[in-house]
Design a protein around this motif. Structure first.
Motif, PDB file in Angstrom:
ATOM      1  N   ILE A  14      17.390  20.717  30.302  1.00 30.50           N
ATOM      2  CA  ILE A  14      16.133  20.557  29.562  1.00 30.50           C
ATOM      3  C   ILE A  14      15.945  21.717  28.588  1.00 30.50           C
ATOM      4  O   ILE A  14      15.564  21.528  27.429  1.00 30.50           O
ATOM      5  CB  ILE A  14      14.949  20.449  30.540  1.00 30.50           C
ATOM      6  N   ASN A  20      11.748  20.823  26.536  1.00 30.48           N
ATOM      7  CA  ASN A  20      10.626  21.317  27.341  1.00 30.48           C
ATOM      8  C   ASN A  20       9.298  20.666  26.973  1.00 30.48           C
ATOM      9  O   ASN A  20       8.428  20.504  27.833  1.00 30.48           O
ATOM     10  CB  ASN A  20      10.508  22.841  27.191  1.00 30.48           C
ATOM     11  N   PHE A  23       9.691  17.116  28.684  1.00 25.16           N
ATOM     12  CA  PHE A  23       9.675  17.186  30.146  1.00 25.16           C
ATOM     13  C   PHE A  23       9.103  18.535  30.578  1.00 25.16           C
ATOM     14  O   PHE A  23       9.849  19.510  30.729  1.00 25.16           O
ATOM     15  CB  PHE A  23      11.091  17.011  30.714  1.00 25.16           C
ATOM     16  N   THR A  24       7.805  18.589  30.721  1.00 27.12           N
ATOM     17  CA  THR A  24       7.189  19.791  31.257  1.00 27.12           C
ATOM     18  C   THR A  24       7.614  19.942  32.714  1.00 27.12           C
ATOM     19  O   THR A  24       8.163  19.010  33.316  1.00 27.12           O
ATOM     20  CB  THR A  24       5.663  19.693  31.163  1.00 27.12           C
ATOM     21  N   LYS A  27       7.028  17.268  35.124  1.00 25.86           N
ATOM     22  CA  LYS A  27       7.734  15.995  34.932  1.00 25.86           C
ATOM     23  C   LYS A  27       9.173  16.041  35.437  1.00 25.86           C
ATOM     24  O   LYS A  27       9.860  15.016  35.434  1.00 25.86           O
ATOM     25  CB  LYS A  27       7.747  15.616  33.438  1.00 25.86           C
ATOM     26  N   HIS A  28       9.648  17.203  35.875  1.00 26.38           N
ATOM     27  CA  HIS A  28      11.045  17.320  36.298  1.00 26.38           C
ATOM     28  C   HIS A  28      11.375  16.384  37.454  1.00 26.38           C
ATOM     29  O   HIS A  28      12.512  15.916  37.574  1.00 26.38           O
ATOM     30  CB  HIS A  28      11.370  18.766  36.691  1.00 26.38           C
ATOM     31  N   ILE A  31      13.167  12.959  36.930  1.00 30.32           N
ATOM     32  CA  ILE A  31      14.520  12.907  36.382  1.00 30.32           C
ATOM     33  C   ILE A  31      15.582  12.892  37.468  1.00 30.32           C
ATOM     34  O   ILE A  31      15.524  13.652  38.439  1.00 30.32           O
ATOM     35  CB  ILE A  31      14.758  14.114  35.449  1.00 30.32           C
ATOM     36  N   ILE A 109      15.853   8.615  33.580  1.00 32.02           N
ATOM     37  CA  ILE A 109      14.455   8.433  33.954  1.00 32.02           C
ATOM     38  C   ILE A 109      14.212   6.938  34.138  1.00 32.02           C
ATOM     39  O   ILE A 109      14.408   6.161  33.197  1.00 32.02           O
ATOM     40  CB  ILE A 109      13.489   8.985  32.880  1.00 32.02           C
ATOM     41  N   ASP A 117       4.525   7.656  32.766  1.00 33.61           N
ATOM     42  CA  ASP A 117       4.385   9.115  32.665  1.00 33.61           C
ATOM     43  C   ASP A 117       4.757   9.704  31.309  1.00 33.61           C
ATOM     44  O   ASP A 117       4.424  10.860  31.053  1.00 33.61           O
ATOM     45  CB  ASP A 117       5.252   9.797  33.729  1.00 33.61           C
ATOM     46  N   LEU A 118       5.450   8.958  30.445  1.00 32.22           N
ATOM     47  CA  LEU A 118       5.942   9.572  29.214  1.00 32.22           C
ATOM     48  C   LEU A 118       5.400   8.951  27.935  1.00 32.22           C
ATOM     49  O   LEU A 118       5.461   9.576  26.876  1.00 32.22           O
ATOM     50  CB  LEU A 118       7.480   9.513  29.180  1.00 32.22           C
ATOM     51  N   ASN A 121       3.131  10.859  25.674  1.00 29.63           N
ATOM     52  CA  ASN A 121       3.645  12.153  25.226  1.00 29.63           C
ATOM     53  C   ASN A 121       4.174  12.013  23.797  1.00 29.63           C
ATOM     54  O   ASN A 121       5.140  11.313  23.546  1.00 29.63           O
ATOM     55  CB  ASN A 121       4.774  12.605  26.178  1.00 29.63           C
ATOM     56  N   PHE A 124       7.822  12.943  23.214  1.00 32.38           N
ATOM     57  CA  PHE A 124       8.763  11.925  23.662  1.00 32.38           C
ATOM     58  C   PHE A 124       8.881  10.814  22.622  1.00 32.38           C
ATOM     59  O   PHE A 124       9.982  10.356  22.294  1.00 32.38           O
ATOM     60  CB  PHE A 124       8.305  11.347  25.000  1.00 32.38           C
TER      61      PHE A 124
END
Length: 229
Positions: A14, A20, A23-24, A27-28, A31, A109, A117-118, A121, A124
């Motif tokens: 990442i 970053n 995927f804060t 959010k890891h 993955i 993902i 979740d994304l 963002n 993203f």
């Protein structure tokens, strides 16, 4: 395919690819780290999409089937590449086959996690747009080459794309000739004639399962700058 449980390695990739903002740390957990061996299929054309793939190590080949049942080469991919983005946005089945050319590592993902979740963002979404526009560019180039380019040009483009180093006399391990012919949109008989013609011109020669390029510069001129990547 094997899945590796290694949060530190995921965090490393990442950071390495500046993801970053996508995927804060929170959010890891979404993955998975997946490793595919050489010649293993990552995505099968026509399958339901299971998620988004980020290629972070290795090399992959993307091809698409045509009406005859043969495959047509679209591009080779190196990190960072995305797979599943077109299918996710368009809500369609997998459009192209993705195969590992060498051992390849991907961040994966699941589709439902992307949706939940994304999608809110902006980083993203910007990343999806960037890679979608790049695929449009490369697919346009590949289509022009496959439809309009002579077989000599397509073979030259293929060899220059797969070469590992620009070294005089570099030997390239090649799959079965019909496989190459299918990928660049010709017949094995025609491809063998082209290889013989380039051999007579002292540009390359073929010995068993190896093609030896003798003159990269002339091959580059013949390719007209086109690459499958």
């Amino acid at each position: 395919m094997k899945t590796i449980q290694d949060p530190n390695l995921i965090a490393h990739y990442i950071t390495q690819f500046n993801l970053n903002q996508v995927f804060t740390t929170s959010k890891h957990a979404l993955i998975q780290l997946r490793v595919y061996e050489q010649n293993e299929i990552i995505l099968h054309e026509g399958d339901e999409l299971d998620g988004i793939y980020f290629q972070v190590e290795g090399r992959t080949k993307v091809s698409s089937s045509v009406g005859t049942g043969k495959s047509l080469l679209l591009r080779f991919c190196s990190p960072l590449s995305l797979f599943g983005d077109i299918e996710f946005v368009q809500e369609v089945v997998v459009q192209s086959q993705v195969e590992a050319v060498q051992q390849t590592t991907l961040l994966f993902i699941p589709k439902q996690k992307v949706e939940s979740d994304l999608m809110d963002n902006h980083s993203f979404k910007d990343l999806l747009l960037k890679h979608l526009s790049y695929k449009l560019l490369t697919c346009t180039s590949a289509s022009r080459t496959n439809l309009l380019g002579a077989v000599e040009e397509r073979l030259a483009s293929y060899l220059l794309t797969i070469q590992l180093q620009r070294e005089f006399g570099k030997e390239i391990q090649t799959p079965y000739i019909p496989d190459i012919a299918s990928l660049i949109g010709t017949t094995p008989r025609h491809l063998n004639r082209v290889i013989q013609r380039l051999t007579d011109m002292e540009i390359l020669y073929k010995v068993k399962q190896e093609i030896v390029v003798l003159d990269w510069e002339r091959l580059d001129e013949m390719s007209n700058g086109i690459r499958f990547e």
